[in-house]
Design an enzyme around this catalytic site. Sequence first.
Site, short mmCIF file in Angstrom:
data_model
loop_
_atom_site.label_atom_id
_atom_site.label_comp_id
_atom_site.label_asym_id
_atom_site.label_seq_id
_atom_site.Cartn_x
_atom_site.Cartn_y
_atom_site.Cartn_z
CB THR A 147 -0.88 0.03 1.23
OG1 THR A 147 -1.62 -1.21 1.23
CG2 THR A 147 -1.86 1.01 1.24
CB SER A 180 11.85 -12.32 20.27
OG SER A 180 11.05 -12.06 21.30
CE LYS A 210 10.25 -14.58 17.71
NZ LYS A 210 8.91 -14.70 17.74
CG HIS A 212 11.69 -16.91 22.05
ND1 HIS A 212 10.49 -16.30 21.85
CD2 HIS A 212 12.25 -15.85 22.80
CE1 HIS A 212 10.40 -15.00 22.51
NE2 HIS A 212 11.58 -14.85 23.10
CG ASN A 213 7.20 -17.39 19.58
OD1 ASN A 213 8.19 -16.62 19.94
ND2 ASN A 213 6.55 -17.01 18.69
CD GLU A 244 6.11 -14.96 24.07
OE1 GLU A 244 4.92 -14.53 23.61
OE2 GLU A 244 7.20 -14.72 23.52
NE ARG A 256 -1.36 -18.56 25.36
CZ ARG A 256 -0.60 -17.43 24.92
NH1 ARG A 256 -0.89 -16.93 23.74
NH2 ARG A 256 0.51 -17.02 25.58
#
Length: 483
Positions: free
Chosen positions: A35, A129, A183, A186-187, A190, A288
Amino acid sequence: MSTADIGLVGLAVMGENLILNMESRGFTVACYNRTASKVEAFVQGRARGKKIIGCATLEDFCRALRRPRKVMLMIKAGAAVDAQIEALLPHLEAGDVIIDGGNSLFSDSRRRAAFLAARGLLFVGTGVSGGEEGALTGPSIMPGGHEQAWPLLRPIFQAIAARVDNAPCCEWIGADGAGHFVKMVHNGIEYGDMQMIAEAYALLKGALDLPADELSAVFREWNADELNSYLVEITADILAKKDDETGRPLLDLILDSAGQKGTGKWTSQTALDLGAAAPTMAEAVFARCLSALKDERMEASAHLAGPGRKSVGHRIAFIEVVRRALYASKICSYAQGFQIMRAAAAEYGWTLNYGAIAVIWRGGCIIRAQFLGRIKDAFEKQPDLSNLLVAPYFQKALKRCQGGWRRAVTAAVKLGIPVPAFSSALAYYDAYRSERLPANLLQAQRDYFGAHTYERIDKPRGQFFHTNWTGRGGTTASTTYEV
């Protein structure tokens, strides 16, 4: 004229802030967004007067880059990345570098690395991160892919990364998808950290009925010691925040239904694929999922009975019990994360430096914590460490915390407070320390109904046996294999 040191595609929050970070470290950056109005708004706004070149077309964008060109994508993971790579190809040449800085699945990065290598281009899949603030002031960066690209990117990436003890929180991870894999783990860690902190909060609130201000003070005190971390720090801040409209603790007004973007799920699915035990991360994902069933839980709460309120003893003593449970569970969760990485390194032929990964995570990222220094030390002393649980420091910490950890889980059971991360971490610890597990019965059952065979403790490993348990079966056994 080609003047930009690097170009970045995608002007969402992370993209804009990374560009400003790079420019503040002395680099000239070209930017492009599908955009065009976003490019104009950025150049005339936050980027005004800076060494940032706004480009209206991909052709202009690639023309602005010094050779070999370095193009970083900060766009939505998945098909959008493939489409953007295809759009870039006509404007690039052999030796140029494409960097995917989004939260891409590591297997996509492996595929893209091979695809671009066949065309003479260098691909780097980079975990980034730290969120909005980290992108602007110094994130944790985890690059992996074609190693020939690292000398081209290192001056930029290590300049913009967070620093701890004057060391950049950025180092080369490994081949093809290794950067995005680390990564992803890592998540997953987390997810586990956040769930465990939430369980500590639930126990303190449910068992002691502590008001938000006192809870905030507890977490602030914890953050001054071995639990020091970004997530514990912000939890103290969150608990102290009052709602502007009502004056009540804002946390009490937030709906208890958690969202997720999928990276925790990826970690759990990948652990299953690799045969690596990661129950605490998986329970964090399931927690969750259960939280999202808000309407069903509201209905069930009116019909399903739980235990009555019970005393948990002295207030200060119970707070310490919960603190120890949080620390011990955290050790197990990180141990599981590093086990996943070990399994992946063996599966994909990566050489991962686990101590260096711990250093990368010490600053800039969401799981940054004092605790990671202990992990770095453990792997520096023993690079082939099989599991963090058996490192001397963590052995002592678990021994010290174990009694409180068990009391916290027991109290949760008696009170009917769900603590899936605490309890699964404890089960992981107990299973890992057990010389003998009931898996012998599992193997007997498998052989009974499916002739899947078993090994014997009085015979060498690798020899498999089958028993005709009913007297009606034959001697033919099923093929032995491991998933």
